[in-house]
Motif scaffolding. Structure first.
Motif, PDB file in Angstrom:
ATOM      1  N   ASP A 185       0.809  -1.206   0.000  1.00 47.49           N
ATOM      2  CA  ASP A 185       0.000   0.000   0.000  1.00 47.49           C
ATOM      3  C   ASP A 185       0.845   1.260   0.000  1.00 47.49           C
ATOM      4  OD1 ASP A 185      -2.102  -1.542   0.021  1.00 47.49           O
ATOM      5  OD2 ASP A 185      -2.917  -0.940   1.964  1.00 47.49           O
ATOM      6  N   PHE A 245       5.441   7.760  -8.066  1.00 52.39           N
ATOM      7  CA  PHE A 245       5.610   6.575  -7.234  1.00 52.39           C
ATOM      8  C   PHE A 245       6.293   5.453  -8.013  1.00 52.39           C
ATOM      9  CE2 PHE A 245       1.965   8.815  -5.492  1.00 52.39           C
ATOM     10  CZ  PHE A 245       2.368   8.934  -4.178  1.00 52.39           C
ATOM     11  N   LYS A 279      10.420  23.847   2.044  1.00 55.79           N
ATOM     12  CA  LYS A 279       9.167  24.356   1.488  1.00 55.79           C
ATOM     13  C   LYS A 279       8.778  23.595   0.223  1.00 55.79           C
ATOM     14  CE  LYS A 279       9.910  28.971   3.191  1.00 55.79           C
ATOM     15  NZ  LYS A 279      10.771  30.075   2.804  1.00 55.79           N
ATOM     16  N   HIS A 285       7.669  19.978   0.974  1.00 56.40           N
ATOM     17  CA  HIS A 285       6.372  20.024   1.658  1.00 56.40           C
ATOM     18  C   HIS A 285       5.259  20.168   0.614  1.00 56.40           C
ATOM     19  CE1 HIS A 285       3.676  21.043   5.039  1.00 56.40           C
ATOM     20  NE2 HIS A 285       3.059  21.771   4.133  1.00 56.40           N
ATOM     21  N   PHE A 304       2.351  17.310  -0.042  1.00 56.32           N
ATOM     22  CA  PHE A 304       0.969  17.577   0.338  1.00 56.32           C
ATOM     23  C   PHE A 304       0.112  18.186  -0.759  1.00 56.32           C
ATOM     24  CE2 PHE A 304       3.209  17.403   4.409  1.00 56.32           C
ATOM     25  CZ  PHE A 304       2.525  16.324   4.929  1.00 56.32           C
ATOM     26  N   TYR A 322       0.880  17.469  -4.324  1.00 54.61           N
ATOM     27  CA  TYR A 322       0.860  16.599  -5.503  1.00 54.61           C
ATOM     28  C   TYR A 322       0.783  15.118  -5.166  1.00 54.61           C
ATOM     29  CZ  TYR A 322       2.072  20.892  -7.816  1.00 54.61           C
ATOM     30  OH  TYR A 322       2.044  22.175  -8.263  1.00 54.61           O
ATOM     31  N   LEU A 323       1.620  14.646  -4.255  1.00 48.62           N
ATOM     32  CA  LEU A 323       1.632  13.210  -3.992  1.00 48.62           C
ATOM     33  C   LEU A 323       0.607  12.820  -2.935  1.00 48.62           C
ATOM     34  CD1 LEU A 323       5.469  12.574  -4.125  1.00 48.62           C
ATOM     35  CD2 LEU A 323       3.787  12.377  -5.930  1.00 48.62           C
ATOM     36  N   LEU A 324       0.272  13.730  -2.043  1.00 46.43           N
ATOM     37  CA  LEU A 324      -0.735  13.513  -1.011  1.00 46.43           C
ATOM     38  C   LEU A 324      -0.451  12.271  -0.164  1.00 46.43           C
ATOM     39  CD1 LEU A 324      -3.960  14.261  -3.114  1.00 46.43           C
ATOM     40  CD2 LEU A 324      -2.322  15.860  -2.191  1.00 46.43           C
ATOM     41  N   VAL A 325       0.758  12.222   0.367  1.00 44.86           N
ATOM     42  CA  VAL A 325       1.131  11.083   1.212  1.00 44.86           C
ATOM     43  C   VAL A 325       1.817  11.591   2.480  1.00 44.86           C
ATOM     44  CG1 VAL A 325       1.429   9.423  -0.638  1.00 44.86           C
ATOM     45  CG2 VAL A 325       3.342  10.871   0.020  1.00 44.86           C
ATOM     46  N   ASN A 326       1.855  10.724   3.484  1.00 43.24           N
ATOM     47  CA  ASN A 326       2.599  11.035   4.699  1.00 43.24           C
ATOM     48  C   ASN A 326       4.057  10.665   4.489  1.00 43.24           C
ATOM     49  OD1 ASN A 326       0.470  12.032   6.170  1.00 43.24           O
ATOM     50  ND2 ASN A 326      -0.153   9.992   6.859  1.00 43.24           N
ATOM     51  N   ARG A 366       6.425  10.341   6.488  1.00 44.82           N
ATOM     52  CA  ARG A 366       7.104   9.519   7.497  1.00 44.82           C
ATOM     53  C   ARG A 366       6.932   8.027   7.237  1.00 44.82           C
ATOM     54  NH1 ARG A 366       5.021  11.772  12.948  1.00 44.82           N
ATOM     55  NH2 ARG A 366       6.702  10.698  14.004  1.00 44.82           N
ATOM     56  N   VAL A 368      16.097  14.375   8.522  1.00 47.78           N
ATOM     57  CA  VAL A 368      15.887  15.064   9.794  1.00 47.78           C
ATOM     58  C   VAL A 368      14.557  15.805   9.811  1.00 47.78           C
ATOM     59  CG1 VAL A 368      16.818  16.738  11.410  1.00 47.78           C
ATOM     60  CG2 VAL A 368      18.366  15.274  10.112  1.00 47.78           C
ATOM     61  N   HIS A 369      14.290  16.586   8.780  1.00 48.92           N
ATOM     62  CA  HIS A 369      13.045  17.357   8.823  1.00 48.92           C
ATOM     63  C   HIS A 369      11.834  16.484   8.505  1.00 48.92           C
ATOM     64  CE1 HIS A 369      10.685  21.067   8.752  1.00 48.92           C
ATOM     65  NE2 HIS A 369       9.956  20.419   7.862  1.00 48.92           N
ATOM     66  N   PHE A 370      11.920  15.719   7.424  1.00 43.52           N
ATOM     67  CA  PHE A 370      10.747  14.942   7.025  1.00 43.52           C
ATOM     68  C   PHE A 370      10.719  13.541   7.643  1.00 43.52           C
ATOM     69  CE2 PHE A 370      10.777  18.161   3.651  1.00 43.52           C
ATOM     70  CZ  PHE A 370       9.466  18.587   3.759  1.00 43.52           C
ATOM     71  N   GLU A 371      11.811  13.139   8.266  1.00 44.80           N
ATOM     72  CA  GLU A 371      11.889  11.842   8.949  1.00 44.80           C
ATOM     73  C   GLU A 371      11.447  10.682   8.061  1.00 44.80           C
ATOM     74  OE1 GLU A 371      10.362  11.750  12.876  1.00 44.80           O
ATOM     75  OE2 GLU A 371      11.653  13.382  13.524  1.00 44.80           O
ATOM     76  N   VAL A 414      -1.426  13.625   6.336  1.00 46.45           N
ATOM     77  CA  VAL A 414      -2.586  13.628   5.446  1.00 46.45           C
ATOM     78  C   VAL A 414      -3.767  13.048   6.194  1.00 46.45           C
ATOM     79  CG1 VAL A 414      -3.524  12.633   3.349  1.00 46.45           C
ATOM     80  CG2 VAL A 414      -1.178  13.417   3.390  1.00 46.45           C
ATOM     81  N   ARG A 442       6.101  17.915  17.121  1.00 49.34           N
ATOM     82  CA  ARG A 442       7.258  17.102  16.796  1.00 49.34           C
ATOM     83  C   ARG A 442       7.838  16.423  18.032  1.00 49.34           C
ATOM     84  NH1 ARG A 442      10.883  17.124  12.288  1.00 49.34           N
ATOM     85  NH2 ARG A 442       9.696  18.106  10.668  1.00 49.34           N
TER      86      ARG A 442
END
Lengths: 394, 492
Positions: A7, A24, A64, A67, A71, A73-77, A79, A105-108, B44, B274
């Motif tokens: 998934d 993807f 930026k 991000h 959020f 275009y791909l609309l996924v988490n 992490r 670090v930022h997006f983990e 999301v 966070r």
């Protein structure tokens, strides 16, 4: 929540100088292709990601930008998605390091797999030996790949890409073009605007320019260099290009035809796209030279200009007769592949194919490891690129 | 509304060190700290189409490639396409000589007047859902390549596994053989292994899915049409690069090849701290609802400051408390803050040492424990102090010494005419108050005249109630929170 769950397809990203391709793994084409820049505001124009002055600036711009990608275009988490980054082997280390830092670090993100764009291009063809020619915005890079191994010592890179064409177009326009106003009077373009924006230049190149044929190009050069030489070929008809308001730019046929000539002009050092191909072949092992010449793969947004591939082959054939090469190289034929993708996302497709296999689990660089070492492996770092490390990893 | 409050003049120092206007930040009620959009996790929550407001489950969205199946956008100018109905005459089924009217639909752009008829698409008998999708012509080939490389990777993995197993076994055998001089056969017997073949061989070797390698040709696909040198180019018949890349798999060059584009889905996000992973903002599931289940915007929890009046040597600030608890606010100068912070950090570290004796390591703590642990609080104060002193300030304020009471928000108080007068306050510091709003006087002194743009800063000390305590029967005990605020005064 296993991350290799079907998934949660991994995300494939190729951040180019001009356009970013993202989508993807296992899909036939990227979800979106967007300019690699932050959207501008009313007050200022958008900033391209690669045009940064400090690492800090690049970091905040990348945060930026990514991000936006996750959020909008791909609309996924982020992490829970592995990431595949398709990048050139000649990508600046600084950019790569900042990108890795932002992702880990930022997006983990759980893991990142860096794949060389020239190598993965072959995954779209099912072959293992080819000379990959990537004509991008900023520069053209060529790396021969022999039996699945990129020969880095034979790399060629020159600032001959869309940017060079745009710059040539701008100088030709400022020299020759006129602006036609509402009343029909004609003014020199230089007097109206001393500089054209990147967007306008790009639009003119994409919509009207083309790469002319070899005989016509030779005729053009002869007419320019010899005063009593042959007359130049009849240029294509002039068209009007709407500039702003009532102003129309008279777009001369010769400008449309000659802009792309910058890629094939040989200066004193004899560097053009054609010479780069021959140099790359010459720098490769002697047994691979014929297979490489018979397996050319031309990728990158730059090669989508009409007539470019055709002209490149003609130029290479012509250059082989030059005394510099005729004694050293004897190629039977030149053959070009047609990857099952549009040229501007061929490398991305290679990454998407590779990322859909088991390799993404075994070869990715996990976040835990990055957090301990604070670095990503790189081919040009001796700490990673030695035999001992290779055998241990294998 | 945000725009009204989005003043760049008064900025709050976020935990991450960046300066943000109050309405652009969250206030984590578990950590009692400000969090800006860049230092929270975004997740999301729901996918929906922003045109038809239909909620699309993630599985369906994946299949549809994050596109709405009903709504279309204009391929020329990105505007929404409208459906138009038209009547045509077709021969009736019963009697072919008679004509009957039939309703047919086509799409039109209300902005640039592009229609599906222009693209050569025939009108559709139903309003939605029957428009042709753009299929990638290469999908069969790419699918075969994918299968091929998947099987190769499987084989690679299999071989590696085998190698590892063989290695392990041979090491073990040689060891035993050396030590007890046993034959290999006996060793196998002893260890209960089968005589021949290895364990790994029981698994079948994965088969490689064969794929034809691509064949190169001497011809390129982009030879120029001789017409290009003689024909006049019509600019409007060639697509722009933006129009091309909006359909990555087709990238049409001619305008007539453009087809309607499915509208991209939008996403509704929830935000998470966070540090403690508590939700800071969570919207409701219904796409048409604009309410939140959880909404910890700092605007509703942290006192708001605006410049009420500004002169060369005088300034008045208006403070406003929008939370549901009354609070005592104290304005500290940066130096005062440093003193208080240092003593607090010491105190916290002392109790931190005690906590260690109880063998509670930070890694074992979760949720509340982590947020409330003295070690965390000390660390937060330290970063706050460090970040606050990085900012340049060239104006100092004479701040009121006494704490100022800010009543809780009370929507009814707006209609009361008289202000409560029973508060003992310094009338020089507090100029007037009404409901949850107070105006205070803060005379200013310029200390550095070098820069034309003047900037000042102070630290808010106010009591906030940690989340999770409201439900308990005991009176909620507010904890002191310190938030540095910086004000750009411009030229004065």
């Amino acid at each position: 929540m296993p991350i290799h769950d079907n998934d949660r397809h991994a995300v494939v990203l190729e951040i180019g100088r001009a356009y970013t391709k993202c989508g993807f793994v296992g899909e036939n084409e990227p979800r979106v292709i967007i300019p690699s820049k932050l959207e501008g505001t009313k007050k200022r124009e958008g900033i391209y990601l690669h045009e940064y002055s400090t690492k800090k600036e690049l970091h905040s711009n990348l945060v930026k930008f990514l991000h936006h990608i996750f959020f909008k275009y791909l609309l996924v988490n982020h992490r829970e998605r592995r990431i595949v980054i398709v990048e050139s082997l000649l990508c600046p280390t600084e950019f790569r390091e900042v990108l890795a830092n932002v992702l880990y670090v930022h997006f983990e993100v759980p893991s990142v797999l860096f794949v060389p764009s020239h190598l993965v291009t072959l995954y779209t063809l099912g072959i293992s030996t080819a000379l990959v020619i990537d004509i991008g915005h900023e520069e053209t890079t060529m790396i021969p790949v022999c039996e699945g191994t990129p020969l880095i010592h034979a790399w060629q890179a020159q600032p001959l890409g869309n940017k060079a064409i745009q710059e040539r177009l701008e100088s030709l326009l400022l020299l020759r073009a006129k602006v036609q106003g509402n009343g029909g009077q004609k003014i020199d373009l230089v007097d109206v605007m001393p500089k054209l924006s990147r967007a306008v230049l790009e639009d003119i190149v994409v919509r009207t320019c083309f790469v002319t044929t070899l005989p016509r190009a030779r005729q053009l050069v002869a007419a320019r260099t010899h005063e009593d030489g042959p007359s130049p070929p009849v240029p294509p008809p002039t068209i009007l290009y709407p500039l702003s308001g009532n102003n129309n730019l008279t777009l001369d046929g010769s400008v449309r035809e000659e802009s792309a000539e910058v890629l094939f002009e040989t200066d004193n050092e004899m560097v053009s796209l054609a010479s780069m191909v021959l140099d790359a072949i010459l720098a490769s092992p002697i047994d691979f030279r014929v297979p490489l010449a018979e397996n050319l793969v031309i990728i990158g947004g730059g090669c989508m200009l009409p007539g470019l591939k055709f002209r490149l082959l003609a130029e290479i054939k012509d250059l082989q007769q030059h005394p510099k090469y005729s004694s050293r190289i004897a190629l039977k034929a030149l053959k070009v592949h047609r990857p099952p993708a549009k040229s501007n996302y061929t490398a991305w497709l290679g990454g998407a194919i590779l990322g859909a296999t088991e390799a993404i689990a075994t070869r990715s660089y996990a976040r835990e490891v990055y957090m301990q070492t604070n670095r990503v492996p790189d081919w040009n770092n001796l700490a990673d690129n030695t035999k001992e490390v290779d055998s241990r990893a294998g | 509304m945000t725009h009204l409050f989005k003043s760049e003049k008064v900025q709050y120092l976020c935990t991450c060190g960046s300066l943000k206007p109050l309405c652009r930040t969250y206030f984590c009620r578990h950590c009692l700290a400000l969090k800006c959009g860049e230092c929270v996790f975004h997740e999301v929550d729901i996918l929906y189409c922003s045109n038809c407001l239909e909620n699309v489950p993630p599985g369906e969205a994946r299949v549809k490639k994050n596109q709405c199946s009903e709504c279309f956008e204009c391929p020329v100018c990105d505007q929404l396409l409208l459906t138009r109905a038209t009547n045509i005459q077709i021969p009736s089924a019963e009697d072919p000589s008679k004509l009957v009217p039939k309703k047919m639909f086509y799409l039109v752009c209300g902005f640039c007047r592009w229609t599906t008829r222009e693209a050569g698409l025939p009108d559709q008998p139903s309003a939605t859902g029957s428009w042709p999708d753009s299929d990638n012509v290469n999908s069969a080939r790419v699918g075969a390549l994918l299968e091929h490389y998947r099987s190769l990777a499987q084989l690679d993995k299999f071989e590696k596994e085998q190698k590892r197993q063989l290695k392990r076994r041979s090491n073990y055998l040689s060891f035993t053989a050396d030590k007890y001089s046993l034959s290999a056969l006996a060793a196998r017997k002893r260890s209960g292994l089968p005589f021949a073949g290895s364990l790994g061989m029981k698994k079948e070797t994965p088969q490689i899915y064969k794929v034809e390698p691509a064949v190169a040709s001497e011809e390129t696909d982009d030879a120029l049409d001789p017409d290009i040198f003689t024909k006049v180019l019509t600019l409007s018949s060639v697509t722009t690069i933006d129009q091309r890349i909006r359909q990555p798999e087709r990238q049409p060059v001619k305008s007539e090849d453009l087809i309607p584009i499915h509208k991209f889905l939008s996403v509704r996000r929830s935000q998470r701290c966070r540090f403690c992973e508590h939700n800071l903002s969570k919207p409701e599931y219904n796409p048409s609802s604009i309410k939140f289940k959880i909404h910890l915007g700092a605007f509703y929890h942290v006192p708001d400051v605006i410049i009420y009046r500004l002169a060369r040597d005088d300034m008045q600030l208006r403070l406003c408390n929008r939370s549901q608890y009354p609070t005592h606010v104290r304005l500290l100068s940066l130096d005062q803050f440093a003193l208080i912070a240092h003593s607090k950090i010491e105190e916290l570290e002392r109790s931190c040492g005690e906590a260690e004796k109880e063998k509670k390591s930070a890694s074992s703590m979760v949720g509340h424990e982590l947020c409330e642990s003295p070690a965390t609080q000390a660390a937060n104060l330290k970063t706050c102090l460090r970040n606050a002193f990085k900012e340049k300030v060239n104006v100092v304020l004479q701040l009121p010494n006494e704490p100022i009471l800010l009543p809780a928000r009370d929507d009814l108080a707006e209609y009361e005419l008289t202000a409560p007068q029973n508060l003992k306050e310094d009338p020089k510091a507090v100029l007037w108050r009404k409901g949850n709003k107070v105006v205070i006087s803060t005379p200013l002194t310029v200390i550095d005249d070098e820069l034309e743009d003047k900037r000042t800063g102070f630290v808010f000390e106010f009591g906030a109630v940690r989340a999770g305590f409201e439900t308990k029967e005991v009176q909620p005990q507010p904890t002191n929170v310190y938030i540095p605020v910086f004000i750009s005064l411009g030229k004065i």
